[in-house]
Scaffold this motif. Structure first.
Motif, PDB file in Angstrom:
ATOM      1  N   LYS A   3      42.559  49.022  36.630  1.00 36.60           N
ATOM      2  CA  LYS A   3      42.061  48.084  35.774  1.00 36.60           C
ATOM      3  C   LYS A   3      42.868  46.847  35.220  1.00 36.60           C
ATOM      4  O   LYS A   3      43.935  47.451  34.835  1.00 36.60           O
ATOM      5  CB  LYS A   3      41.386  48.691  34.584  1.00 36.60           C
ATOM      6  N   MET A   4      42.788  45.674  35.659  1.00 35.21           N
ATOM      7  CA  MET A   4      43.787  44.805  35.660  1.00 35.21           C
ATOM      8  C   MET A   4      43.722  43.865  34.535  1.00 35.21           C
ATOM      9  O   MET A   4      44.742  43.081  34.525  1.00 35.21           O
ATOM     10  CB  MET A   4      44.078  44.110  36.896  1.00 35.21           C
ATOM     11  N   LEU A   5      42.764  43.769  33.933  1.00 37.71           N
ATOM     12  CA  LEU A   5      42.720  42.699  32.790  1.00 37.71           C
ATOM     13  C   LEU A   5      42.529  43.389  31.579  1.00 37.71           C
ATOM     14  O   LEU A   5      43.412  43.909  31.073  1.00 37.71           O
ATOM     15  CB  LEU A   5      41.671  41.913  33.165  1.00 37.71           C
ATOM     16  N   PHE A   6      41.456  42.944  30.829  1.00 37.25           N
ATOM     17  CA  PHE A   6      41.291  43.339  29.321  1.00 37.25           C
ATOM     18  C   PHE A   6      40.794  44.542  28.725  1.00 37.25           C
ATOM     19  O   PHE A   6      40.960  44.914  27.832  1.00 37.25           O
ATOM     20  CB  PHE A   6      40.889  42.054  28.815  1.00 37.25           C
ATOM     21  N   LEU A   7      40.075  45.240  29.786  1.00 36.42           N
ATOM     22  CA  LEU A   7      39.230  46.161  29.340  1.00 36.42           C
ATOM     23  C   LEU A   7      39.308  47.047  28.290  1.00 36.42           C
ATOM     24  O   LEU A   7      40.319  47.208  27.790  1.00 36.42           O
ATOM     25  CB  LEU A   7      39.455  47.383  30.415  1.00 36.42           C
ATOM     26  N   MET A   8      38.390  47.735  27.650  1.00 35.32           N
ATOM     27  CA  MET A   8      38.344  48.950  27.348  1.00 35.32           C
ATOM     28  C   MET A   8      38.218  49.605  25.698  1.00 35.32           C
ATOM     29  O   MET A   8      37.903  49.352  25.413  1.00 35.32           O
ATOM     30  CB  MET A   8      39.269  49.910  28.045  1.00 35.32           C
ATOM     31  N   ASP A 351      27.783  46.024  45.239  1.00 35.79           N
ATOM     32  CA  ASP A 351      28.588  44.979  44.780  1.00 35.79           C
ATOM     33  C   ASP A 351      29.155  45.263  43.748  1.00 35.79           C
ATOM     34  O   ASP A 351      28.558  45.447  42.329  1.00 35.79           O
ATOM     35  CB  ASP A 351      27.498  43.681  44.748  1.00 35.79           C
ATOM     36  N   VAL A 352      30.720  45.238  43.406  1.00 35.18           N
ATOM     37  CA  VAL A 352      31.273  45.544  42.513  1.00 35.18           C
ATOM     38  C   VAL A 352      32.228  44.081  42.067  1.00 35.18           C
ATOM     39  O   VAL A 352      33.256  44.134  41.112  1.00 35.18           O
ATOM     40  CB  VAL A 352      32.329  46.634  42.523  1.00 35.18           C
ATOM     41  N   ARG A 353      31.877  43.232  42.589  1.00 33.15           N
ATOM     42  CA  ARG A 353      32.838  41.843  42.226  1.00 33.15           C
ATOM     43  C   ARG A 353      32.942  41.449  40.808  1.00 33.15           C
ATOM     44  O   ARG A 353      34.078  41.368  40.459  1.00 33.15           O
ATOM     45  CB  ARG A 353      32.179  40.649  42.950  1.00 33.15           C
ATOM     46  N   ASP A 354      31.777  41.598  40.093  1.00 32.62           N
ATOM     47  CA  ASP A 354      32.162  41.286  38.968  1.00 32.62           C
ATOM     48  C   ASP A 354      32.689  42.335  37.835  1.00 32.62           C
ATOM     49  O   ASP A 354      33.341  41.954  37.031  1.00 32.62           O
ATOM     50  CB  ASP A 354      30.790  41.016  38.176  1.00 32.62           C
ATOM     51  N   LEU A 355      32.357  43.682  38.245  1.00 35.45           N
ATOM     52  CA  LEU A 355      33.203  44.656  37.709  1.00 35.45           C
ATOM     53  C   LEU A 355      34.611  44.630  38.172  1.00 35.45           C
ATOM     54  O   LEU A 355      35.511  44.700  37.195  1.00 35.45           O
ATOM     55  CB  LEU A 355      32.653  45.888  38.346  1.00 35.45           C
ATOM     56  N   TYR A 356      34.960  44.246  39.226  1.00 37.67           N
ATOM     57  CA  TYR A 356      36.524  44.307  39.766  1.00 37.67           C
ATOM     58  C   TYR A 356      37.084  43.138  39.131  1.00 37.67           C
ATOM     59  O   TYR A 356      38.469  43.239  38.955  1.00 37.67           O
ATOM     60  CB  TYR A 356      36.407  43.943  41.299  1.00 37.67           C
ATOM     61  N   ALA A 357      36.616  42.260  38.416  1.00 35.56           N
ATOM     62  CA  ALA A 357      37.020  41.092  37.721  1.00 35.56           C
ATOM     63  C   ALA A 357      37.885  41.746  36.415  1.00 35.56           C
ATOM     64  O   ALA A 357      38.808  41.265  35.913  1.00 35.56           O
ATOM     65  CB  ALA A 357      36.109  39.960  37.200  1.00 35.56           C
ATOM     66  N   ASN A 358      37.380  42.774  35.947  1.00 35.27           N
ATOM     67  CA  ASN A 358      37.751  43.688  34.955  1.00 35.27           C
ATOM     68  C   ASN A 358      38.585  44.975  35.144  1.00 35.27           C
ATOM     69  O   ASN A 358      39.159  45.734  34.662  1.00 35.27           O
ATOM     70  CB  ASN A 358      36.486  44.407  34.008  1.00 35.27           C
ATOM     71  N   GLY A 359      38.985  44.979  36.607  1.00 35.86           N
ATOM     72  CA  GLY A 359      39.849  45.907  37.431  1.00 35.86           C
ATOM     73  C   GLY A 359      39.413  47.020  37.853  1.00 35.86           C
ATOM     74  O   GLY A 359      40.096  47.896  38.375  1.00 35.86           O
ATOM     75  N   GLY A 360      38.094  47.394  37.621  1.00 36.31           N
ATOM     76  CA  GLY A 360      37.590  48.646  38.051  1.00 36.31           C
ATOM     77  C   GLY A 360      36.635  48.754  39.324  1.00 36.31           C
ATOM     78  O   GLY A 360      36.124  47.675  39.532  1.00 36.31           O
ATOM     79  N   MET A 361      36.180  49.832  39.852  1.00 41.18           N
ATOM     80  CA  MET A 361      35.262  49.851  40.979  1.00 41.18           C
ATOM     81  C   MET A 361      34.535  50.967  40.754  1.00 41.18           C
ATOM     82  O   MET A 361      34.217  51.517  39.629  1.00 41.18           O
ATOM     83  CB  MET A 361      36.119  50.044  42.236  1.00 41.18           C
ATOM     84  N   ILE A 362      33.823  51.544  41.746  1.00 41.94           N
ATOM     85  CA  ILE A 362      32.725  52.691  41.572  1.00 41.94           C
ATOM     86  C   ILE A 362      33.323  53.823  41.173  1.00 41.94           C
ATOM     87  O   ILE A 362      32.824  54.438  40.034  1.00 41.94           O
ATOM     88  CB  ILE A 362      32.040  53.050  42.911  1.00 41.94           C
ATOM     89  N   HIS A 363      34.404  54.457  41.375  1.00 36.21           N
ATOM     90  CA  HIS A 363      34.761  55.835  41.114  1.00 36.21           C
ATOM     91  C   HIS A 363      35.234  55.729  39.583  1.00 36.21           C
ATOM     92  O   HIS A 363      35.298  56.791  38.859  1.00 36.21           O
ATOM     93  CB  HIS A 363      36.073  56.165  41.818  1.00 36.21           C
ATOM     94  N   CYS A 364      35.865  54.333  39.337  1.00 38.16           N
ATOM     95  CA  CYS A 364      36.270  54.163  38.066  1.00 38.16           C
ATOM     96  C   CYS A 364      35.163  54.514  36.833  1.00 38.16           C
ATOM     97  O   CYS A 364      35.309  54.790  35.589  1.00 38.16           O
ATOM     98  CB  CYS A 364      36.637  52.926  37.555  1.00 38.16           C
TER      99      CYS A 364
END
Length: 373
Positions: A3-8, A351-364
């Motif tokens: 998770k690369m940005l501001f998350l959580m 499709d996880v493109r918008d989720l990935y903008a916050n750094g995560g994907m499906i397993h996350c």
């Protein structure tokens, strides 16, 4: 997880007095007491924490809804989907979204609990079996990836779910900070992890590798450990393992080719360790390499992220395997490779493109609940 940005996430530490506490655990006591089933073992269901507006706003929520709808749609055919909704209003909104998508609620249930964000892999309940084979919920400490994000609400989720399900809970909050995405279990005694995400001063100050292994042996059933160095500070998780290396099953290790691992900034030494990995019996894993996306990821709303996407962060359901997709030419390549690993399951690209903008994907954002014996 990556998770690369501001998350959580934010945390309440309230626990039932009738539940076990392991506050006085001594690392020298490393006899196996609990074992964690491998992800592809039969599920009772999957846990999702649904996106809401109360931490990062309505736009954030709206951009993620469709991914959660698609995951629910794929999973309900063969297992229960347990949805954590922030409040009753959110529950009604989610039910409307599912109804609009034609998704029956037969295998869906809701729990109303406040959360800070969506990353249930890291903050949610870890289901293990005791020595009699009974399912127990382990409540590991979660501190927002080293107090980088709000965490108090999400840290309370395992205890609340244990109470909801009337299951025994092991309180490990004072034993170790440990996110689910930081560890990979092969189901046969081997644990794979990065030191950067566990033996880190922002999680477990002064904890030694031997102490960590003793804890994992007792509570997860580990008997062999594959430690990678990882890279602290690169992104919010300090390089979770599940972004670039996963156990596909007890004999298979899913990762990337060397160039893609270097692109992911995995240290050279770690790449060599991964490719040479063996199980507890000294047998080499079957190494399956899945590419990164061909192009840097662009969200549905046109934001250029400036980095490629990983397909390794997929989730194994009972009959479906949910694979992150990015509207990229390599989606089909990755889906085909992963499908070959699970001939009795069907790959579903999400499709996880918008989720990935916050750094995560499906397993996350998924967490399995194994089936009761």
């Amino acid at each position: 997880m990556n998770k690369m940005l501001f998350l959580m996430i934010s945390i309440l530490t309230t626990f039932s007095s009738c539940q076990k506490s392991e506050e006085n655990y001594q690392p020298a006591d490393s006899a196996i007491m609990y074992t964690m089933p491998e992800e592809s073992a039969p599920h009772e269901g999957t846990w999702l924490q649904w996106p809401h507006q109360y931490q990062y706003g309505i736009t954030y929520r709206n951009r993620l809804d469709d991914t959660w709808v698609k995951m629910t749609q794929a999973l309900v055919e063969s297992e229960n989907v347990h949805i954590v909704a922030f409040d009753d209003a959110e529950k009604k909104r989610i039910m409307h979204l599912l109804d609009k998508a034609g998704i029956p609620l037969t295998n869906v249930d809701f729990k109303i609990h406040q959360t800070d964000d969506v990353w249930v892999r890291d903050n949610g309940p870890i289901y293990v079996r005791d020595q009699k084979g009974q399912l127990i919920i382990e409540d590991w400490g979660f501190n927002g990836w080293g107090k980088k994000a709000a965490y108090q609400n999400c840290n309370a989720i395992p205890a609340k779910i244990a109470n909801d399900q009337n299951k025994e809970k092991i309180d490990l909050n004072k034993v170790m900070i440990n996110e689910g995405g930081a560890i990979e279990i092969d189901g046969n005694g081997t644990l794979l992890a990065t030191k950067s995400a566990i033996l880190n001063n922002n999680r477990n100050p002064d904890m030694t590798q031997a102490q960590a292994e003793a804890i994992f042996t007792k509570y997860l059933g580990g008997t062999k450990y594959i430690w990678l160095k990882g890279k602290a500070g690169l992104e919010i998780t300090d390089m979770h393992i599940d972004g670039f290396a996963r156990f596909g099953n007890t004999t298979t290790l899913v990762t990337m080719n060397e160039d893609d691992l270097l692109d992911w900034q995995v240290p050279d030494e770690d790449i060599r360790t991964l490719y040479a990995a063996t199980d507890k019996n000294g047998i080499r894993y079957n190494i399956v390499k899945v590419p990164l996306t061909q192009n840097d990821v662009v969200t549905t709303y046109g934001k250029k992220l400036g980095y490629k996407g990983s397909y390794v962060n997929y989730y194994i359901g009972n009959k479906k395997v949910l694979v992150p997709n990015y509207n990229d030419p390599n989606d089909a390549v990755a889906n085909k490779i992963i499908q070959s690993l699970y001939p009795d399951r069907t790959v579903v690209g999400i499709d996880v493109r918008d989720l990935y903008a916050n750094g995560g994907m499906i397993h996350c954002v998924t967490q399995q609940q194994p089936k009761d014996k």
